[in-house]
Design an enzyme around this catalytic site. Structure first.
Site, PDB file in Angstrom:
ATOM      1  N   ASP A  30       0.847  -1.192   0.000  1.00  0.00           N
ATOM      2  CA  ASP A  30       0.000   0.000   0.000  1.00  0.00           C
ATOM      3  C   ASP A  30       0.888   1.249   0.000  1.00  0.00           C
ATOM      4  O   ASP A  30       1.887   1.321   0.718  1.00  0.00           O
ATOM      5  CB  ASP A  30      -0.909  -0.006   1.238  1.00  0.00           C
ATOM      6  CG  ASP A  30      -2.069   0.959   1.099  1.00  0.00           C
ATOM      7  OD1 ASP A  30      -3.213   0.502   0.976  1.00  0.00           O
ATOM      8  OD2 ASP A  30      -1.819   2.188   1.099  1.00  0.00           O
ATOM      9  N   ILE A  31       0.506   2.236  -0.800  1.00  0.00           N
ATOM     10  CA  ILE A  31       1.316   3.456  -0.938  1.00  0.00           C
ATOM     11  C   ILE A  31       1.258   4.310   0.326  1.00  0.00           C
ATOM     12  O   ILE A  31       2.151   5.135   0.568  1.00  0.00           O
ATOM     13  CB  ILE A  31       0.833   4.260  -2.180  1.00  0.00           C
ATOM     14  CG1 ILE A  31       1.949   5.142  -2.729  1.00  0.00           C
ATOM     15  CG2 ILE A  31      -0.424   5.064  -1.880  1.00  0.00           C
ATOM     16  CD1 ILE A  31       1.652   5.698  -4.120  1.00  0.00           C
ATOM     17  N   ASN A  86     -12.803  -3.221   2.529  1.00  0.00           N
ATOM     18  CA  ASN A  86     -13.737  -2.102   2.584  1.00  0.00           C
ATOM     19  C   ASN A  86     -14.656  -2.191   1.372  1.00  0.00           C
ATOM     20  O   ASN A  86     -14.185  -2.336   0.241  1.00  0.00           O
ATOM     21  CB  ASN A  86     -12.973  -0.781   2.590  1.00  0.00           C
ATOM     22  CG  ASN A  86     -12.069  -0.653   3.809  1.00  0.00           C
ATOM     23  OD1 ASN A  86     -12.366  -1.197   4.869  1.00  0.00           O
ATOM     24  ND2 ASN A  86     -10.955   0.043   3.655  1.00  0.00           N
ATOM     25  N   GLY A  92     -16.099   2.657   3.520  1.00  0.00           N
ATOM     26  CA  GLY A  92     -14.792   3.302   3.447  1.00  0.00           C
ATOM     27  C   GLY A  92     -13.990   2.952   2.214  1.00  0.00           C
ATOM     28  O   GLY A  92     -12.788   3.235   2.152  1.00  0.00           O
ATOM     29  N   GLN A  93     -14.634   2.341   1.217  1.00  0.00           N
ATOM     30  CA  GLN A  93     -13.900   1.992  -0.002  1.00  0.00           C
ATOM     31  C   GLN A  93     -13.620   3.249  -0.818  1.00  0.00           C
ATOM     32  O   GLN A  93     -14.529   4.057  -1.065  1.00  0.00           O
ATOM     33  CB  GLN A  93     -14.708   0.990  -0.844  1.00  0.00           C
ATOM     34  CG  GLN A  93     -13.926   0.463  -2.043  1.00  0.00           C
ATOM     35  CD  GLN A  93     -14.662  -0.626  -2.808  1.00  0.00           C
ATOM     36  OE1 GLN A  93     -15.818  -0.956  -2.503  1.00  0.00           O
ATOM     37  NE2 GLN A  93     -14.008  -1.185  -3.812  1.00  0.00           N
ATOM     38  N   HIS A  99     -10.169  -5.305  -3.345  1.00  0.00           N
ATOM     39  CA  HIS A  99      -8.848  -5.554  -2.771  1.00  0.00           C
ATOM     40  C   HIS A  99      -8.974  -5.960  -1.315  1.00  0.00           C
ATOM     41  O   HIS A  99      -9.874  -5.500  -0.609  1.00  0.00           O
ATOM     42  CB  HIS A  99      -7.936  -4.328  -2.906  1.00  0.00           C
ATOM     43  CG  HIS A  99      -8.528  -3.049  -2.396  1.00  0.00           C
ATOM     44  ND1 HIS A  99      -9.445  -2.305  -3.128  1.00  0.00           N
ATOM     45  CD2 HIS A  99      -8.360  -2.392  -1.231  1.00  0.00           C
ATOM     46  CE1 HIS A  99      -9.797  -1.240  -2.432  1.00  0.00           C
ATOM     47  NE2 HIS A  99      -9.160  -1.266  -1.271  1.00  0.00           N
ATOM     48  N   HIS A 101      -6.984  -5.739   2.161  1.00  0.00           N
ATOM     49  CA  HIS A 101      -5.865  -5.179   2.921  1.00  0.00           C
ATOM     50  C   HIS A 101      -5.317  -6.262   3.851  1.00  0.00           C
ATOM     51  O   HIS A 101      -6.101  -6.932   4.538  1.00  0.00           O
ATOM     52  CB  HIS A 101      -6.336  -4.019   3.815  1.00  0.00           C
ATOM     53  CG  HIS A 101      -6.819  -2.807   3.084  1.00  0.00           C
ATOM     54  ND1 HIS A 101      -6.032  -1.693   2.912  1.00  0.00           N
ATOM     55  CD2 HIS A 101      -8.004  -2.524   2.500  1.00  0.00           C
ATOM     56  CE1 HIS A 101      -6.724  -0.769   2.252  1.00  0.00           C
ATOM     57  NE2 HIS A 101      -7.928  -1.240   2.002  1.00  0.00           N
TER      58      HIS A 101
HETATM   59  P1  5GP Z   1      -9.776   1.447   0.234  1.00  0.00           P
HETATM   60  O1  5GP Z   1     -10.069   2.626   1.106  1.00  0.00           O
HETATM   61  O2  5GP Z   1     -10.388   1.583  -1.141  1.00  0.00           O
HETATM   62  O3  5GP Z   1     -10.089   0.131   0.893  1.00  0.00           O
HETATM   63  O4  5GP Z   1      -8.197   1.416   0.107  1.00  0.00           O
HETATM   64  C1  5GP Z   1      -7.488   1.878  -0.996  1.00  0.00           C
HETATM   65  C2  5GP Z   1      -6.037   1.761  -0.637  1.00  0.00           C
HETATM   66  O5  5GP Z   1      -5.275   1.947  -1.812  1.00  0.00           O
HETATM   67  C3  5GP Z   1      -5.563   2.812   0.373  1.00  0.00           C
HETATM   68  O6  5GP Z   1      -5.015   2.180   1.515  1.00  0.00           O
HETATM   69  C4  5GP Z   1      -4.508   3.615  -0.403  1.00  0.00           C
HETATM   70  O7  5GP Z   1      -3.409   3.991   0.394  1.00  0.00           O
HETATM   71  C5  5GP Z   1      -4.101   2.638  -1.505  1.00  0.00           C
HETATM   72  N1  5GP Z   1      -3.665   3.299  -2.727  1.00  0.00           N
HETATM   73  C6  5GP Z   1      -4.307   4.314  -3.361  1.00  0.00           C
HETATM   74  N2  5GP Z   1      -3.634   4.653  -4.480  1.00  0.00           N
HETATM   75  C7  5GP Z   1      -2.559   3.819  -4.553  1.00  0.00           C
HETATM   76  C8  5GP Z   1      -1.482   3.685  -5.502  1.00  0.00           C
HETATM   77  O8  5GP Z   1      -1.382   4.395  -6.499  1.00  0.00           O
HETATM   78  N3  5GP Z   1      -0.562   2.719  -5.229  1.00  0.00           N
HETATM   79  C9  5GP Z   1      -0.628   1.912  -4.123  1.00  0.00           C
HETATM   80  N4  5GP Z   1       0.339   1.001  -3.978  1.00  0.00           N
HETATM   81  N5  5GP Z   1      -1.633   2.012  -3.230  1.00  0.00           N
HETATM   82  C10 5GP Z   1      -2.581   2.951  -3.434  1.00  0.00           C
END
Ligand code: 5GP
Ligand code: ZN
Length: 107
Positions: A30-31, A86, A92-93, A99, A101
Site C-alpha cells: 500500500d502506498i 472495505n 470506506g472503499q 482488494h 488489505h
Molecule cells: P480502500 O479505502 O479503497 O479500501 O483502500 C485503498 C487503498 O489503496 C488505500 O489504503 C490507499 O493507500 C491505496 N492506494 C491508493 N492509491 C494507490 C497507488 O497508487 N498505489 C498503491 N500502492 N496504493 C494505493
C-alpha cells in the site's frame, strides 16, 4: 484502457512494489501504509467491490483469501495479521477495484 487505478497497477502501467503475482492475482505494498507491513491483494480481473462479486467469482475469492496468510508470513507477519475488505462508500472503499488489505507488525 481502463480508467481504474488498480487495473493500471495490475497491468504494470502504474508501478507498484510487488509482493506476489500470478496469472489471476497481484499483491503489492500500500502506498500509504497504516502499519509497518501493509499490502493489498487484488484480482487482475476488474471487480468493483465485494458487493459486485458473483457466484462465478467464488474460486477467485477463495484464492485471494487463501493467499493472505501465506503472503503475510512471507512479509514477516509471523504472529498474525489483520485483514480488511472495505466495501462501498459506506464501508470506506476509495478505490473501486476489489482488494484485501493485509497489515500488521512483524513478529
Ligand atoms: P480502500 O479505502 O479503497 O479500501 O483502500 C485503498 C487503498 O489503496 C488505500 O489504503 C490507499 O493507500 C491505496 N492506494 C491508493 N492509491 C494507490 C497507488 O497508487 N498505489 C498503491 N500502492 N496504493 C494505493
Ligand atoms: Zn480495476
Amino acid at each position: 484502457m481502463s480508467a481504474c487505478l488498480f487495473c493500471k497497477i495490475a497491468a504494470g502501467t502504474i508501478p507498484s512494489k510487488i509482493v506476489y503475482e500470478d496469472e489471476d492475482v497481484l499483491a503489492f505494498h500500500d502506498i500509504n501504509p497504516i502499519a509497518p507491513v501493509h499490502f493489498l491483494i487484488i484480482p487482475k480481473r476488474h471487480i468493483d467491490s465485494l458487493a459486485h462479486a458473483t457466484a462465478d467469482d467464488e474460486a477467485l475469492l477463495g484464492k485471494l483469501l487463501a493467499l493472505a496468510p501465506r503472503l503475510a508470513a512471507e512479509q514477516g507477519l509471523k504472529n498474525g495479521f489483520k485483514t480488511a475488505i472495505n466495501t462501498g462508500r459506506g464501508g470506506g472503499q476509495e478505490v473501486f477495484h476489489l482488494h484485501i488489505h493485509v497489515f500488521g507488525h512483524p513478529g
